[in-house]
Design a protein around this motif. Sequence first.
Motif, PDB file in Angstrom:
ATOM      1  N   LYS A 175      54.903  42.717  30.599  1.00 24.94           N
ATOM      2  CA  LYS A 175      53.444  42.653  30.612  1.00 24.94           C
ATOM      3  C   LYS A 175      52.891  44.069  30.478  1.00 24.94           C
ATOM      4  CE  LYS A 175      53.324  38.674  33.706  1.00 24.94           C
ATOM      5  NZ  LYS A 175      52.871  38.172  34.996  1.00 24.94           N
ATOM      6  N   SER A 176      51.637  44.155  30.112  1.00 26.51           N
ATOM      7  CA  SER A 176      51.019  45.474  30.038  1.00 26.51           C
ATOM      8  C   SER A 176      49.747  45.489  30.879  1.00 26.51           C
ATOM      9  CB  SER A 176      50.702  45.844  28.585  1.00 26.51           C
ATOM     10  OG  SER A 176      49.722  44.966  28.076  1.00 26.51           O
ATOM     11  N   PHE A 177      49.441  46.637  31.420  1.00 22.28           N
ATOM     12  CA  PHE A 177      48.216  46.824  32.197  1.00 22.28           C
ATOM     13  C   PHE A 177      47.631  48.165  31.804  1.00 22.28           C
ATOM     14  CE2 PHE A 177      45.677  48.172  35.812  1.00 22.28           C
ATOM     15  CZ  PHE A 177      44.955  47.021  36.100  1.00 22.28           C
TER      16      PHE A 177
ATOM     17  N   LEU B 165      49.119  39.039  45.459  1.00 21.83           N
ATOM     18  CA  LEU B 165      50.173  39.159  44.461  1.00 21.83           C
ATOM     19  C   LEU B 165      51.005  37.889  44.330  1.00 21.83           C
ATOM     20  CD1 LEU B 165      51.243  42.820  45.207  1.00 21.83           C
ATOM     21  CD2 LEU B 165      49.856  42.002  43.284  1.00 21.83           C
ATOM     22  N   ARG B 166      51.101  37.121  45.411  1.00 22.00           N
ATOM     23  CA  ARG B 166      51.825  35.835  45.367  1.00 22.00           C
ATOM     24  C   ARG B 166      50.984  34.738  44.740  1.00 22.00           C
ATOM     25  NH1 ARG B 166      53.420  36.566  51.073  1.00 22.00           N
ATOM     26  NH2 ARG B 166      51.690  35.174  51.502  1.00 22.00           N
ATOM     27  N   GLY B 167      49.665  34.993  44.618  1.00 21.95           N
ATOM     28  CA  GLY B 167      48.773  33.958  44.114  1.00 21.95           C
ATOM     29  C   GLY B 167      48.219  33.075  45.210  1.00 21.95           C
ATOM     30  N   ASP B 168      48.441  33.450  46.473  1.00 22.47           N
ATOM     31  CA  ASP B 168      47.953  32.674  47.609  1.00 22.47           C
ATOM     32  C   ASP B 168      46.540  33.062  48.018  1.00 22.47           C
ATOM     33  OD1 ASP B 168      50.392  31.399  47.680  1.00 22.47           O
ATOM     34  OD2 ASP B 168      51.212  32.667  49.275  1.00 22.47           O
ATOM     35  N   LEU B 169      45.982  34.076  47.380  1.00 22.20           N
ATOM     36  CA  LEU B 169      44.630  34.538  47.700  1.00 22.20           C
ATOM     37  C   LEU B 169      43.872  34.698  46.382  1.00 22.20           C
ATOM     38  CD1 LEU B 169      42.631  35.598  49.874  1.00 22.20           C
ATOM     39  CD2 LEU B 169      43.578  37.871  49.483  1.00 22.20           C
ATOM     40  N   ASN B 170      42.825  33.909  46.209  1.00 24.92           N
ATOM     41  CA  ASN B 170      42.010  33.995  45.005  1.00 24.92           C
ATOM     42  C   ASN B 170      41.207  35.287  45.054  1.00 24.92           C
ATOM     43  OD1 ASN B 170      39.309  33.680  43.609  1.00 24.92           O
ATOM     44  ND2 ASN B 170      40.415  31.906  42.808  1.00 24.92           N
ATOM     45  N   PRO B 171      41.328  36.146  44.032  1.00 25.11           N
ATOM     46  CA  PRO B 171      40.653  37.446  44.071  1.00 25.11           C
ATOM     47  C   PRO B 171      39.131  37.343  44.222  1.00 25.11           C
ATOM     48  CG  PRO B 171      42.118  37.318  42.175  1.00 25.11           C
ATOM     49  CD  PRO B 171      42.132  35.994  42.823  1.00 25.11           C
ATOM     50  N   MET B 172      38.514  36.434  43.483  1.00 25.22           N
ATOM     51  CA  MET B 172      37.054  36.309  43.556  1.00 25.22           C
ATOM     52  C   MET B 172      36.606  35.822  44.931  1.00 25.22           C
ATOM     53  SD  MET B 172      35.699  37.521  41.065  1.00 25.22           S
ATOM     54  CE  MET B 172      35.714  37.855  39.358  1.00 25.22           C
ATOM     55  N   THR B 173      37.312  34.830  45.454  1.00 30.03           N
ATOM     56  CA  THR B 173      36.985  34.314  46.787  1.00 30.03           C
ATOM     57  C   THR B 173      37.168  35.409  47.831  1.00 30.03           C
ATOM     58  OG1 THR B 173      37.718  32.112  46.120  1.00 30.03           O
ATOM     59  CG2 THR B 173      37.532  32.522  48.484  1.00 30.03           C
ATOM     60  N   ALA B 174      38.241  36.178  47.700  1.00 30.31           N
ATOM     61  CA  ALA B 174      38.522  37.254  48.659  1.00 30.31           C
ATOM     62  C   ALA B 174      37.424  38.309  48.642  1.00 30.31           C
ATOM     63  CB  ALA B 174      39.882  37.873  48.367  1.00 30.31           C
TER      64      ALA B 174
ATOM     65  N   ARG C 207      40.962  42.868  34.972  1.00 28.83           N
ATOM     66  CA  ARG C 207      42.237  42.790  34.248  1.00 28.83           C
ATOM     67  C   ARG C 207      43.379  42.379  35.169  1.00 28.83           C
ATOM     68  NH1 ARG C 207      41.843  48.384  31.907  1.00 28.83           N
ATOM     69  NH2 ARG C 207      39.748  48.159  31.143  1.00 28.83           N
ATOM     70  N   LEU C 208      43.252  42.682  36.438  1.00 30.72           N
ATOM     71  CA  LEU C 208      44.288  42.324  37.402  1.00 30.72           C
ATOM     72  C   LEU C 208      44.469  40.814  37.453  1.00 30.72           C
ATOM     73  CD1 LEU C 208      46.257  43.230  39.633  1.00 30.72           C
ATOM     74  CD2 LEU C 208      44.378  42.978  41.242  1.00 30.72           C
ATOM     75  N   GLY C 209      43.361  40.081  37.337  1.00 31.21           N
ATOM     76  CA  GLY C 209      43.445  38.616  37.360  1.00 31.21           C
ATOM     77  C   GLY C 209      44.339  38.071  36.272  1.00 31.21           C
ATOM     78  N   LYS C 210      44.304  38.669  35.084  1.00 33.81           N
ATOM     79  CA  LYS C 210      45.159  38.229  33.980  1.00 33.81           C
ATOM     80  C   LYS C 210      46.617  38.561  34.268  1.00 33.81           C
ATOM     81  CE  LYS C 210      41.580  39.062  30.564  1.00 33.81           C
ATOM     82  NZ  LYS C 210      41.157  39.962  29.503  1.00 33.81           N
ATOM     83  N   LEU C 211      46.828  39.656  34.960  1.00 35.93           N
ATOM     84  CA  LEU C 211      48.185  40.123  35.234  1.00 35.93           C
ATOM     85  C   LEU C 211      48.881  39.232  36.257  1.00 35.93           C
ATOM     86  CD1 LEU C 211      50.052  42.536  34.506  1.00 35.93           C
ATOM     87  CD2 LEU C 211      49.199  43.639  36.573  1.00 35.93           C
TER      88      LEU C 211
END
Length: 93
Positions: free
Chosen positions: A16-18, A61-70, A87-91
Amino acid sequence: MLEAIAADIRKGLVGKSFEGSMTFDCGADGVVVLDNGRVDTQAQPTDCTLRLSSDNLKKLLRGDLNPMTAVMMGKIKVSGDMSVALRLGKLIG
């Protein structure tokens, strides 16, 4: 403690790229810096900073926390270039 998280991020970036740079600031626990695909635990200037607990970083990072909700709940505070944070969301998605 954060070195293990940094190692997991390195593994997750394979193939992947960031673009851009981001700091995960976990307060007294330290920082994890993502800089154009490189991952480090040494603080440096970045385009965007996410302030959160190390537990919430693991969940994110595990996907257990939604970034927008957080962000809405105040579990993550964002400063700097919001486009880098998005961009982190896509990663991790």
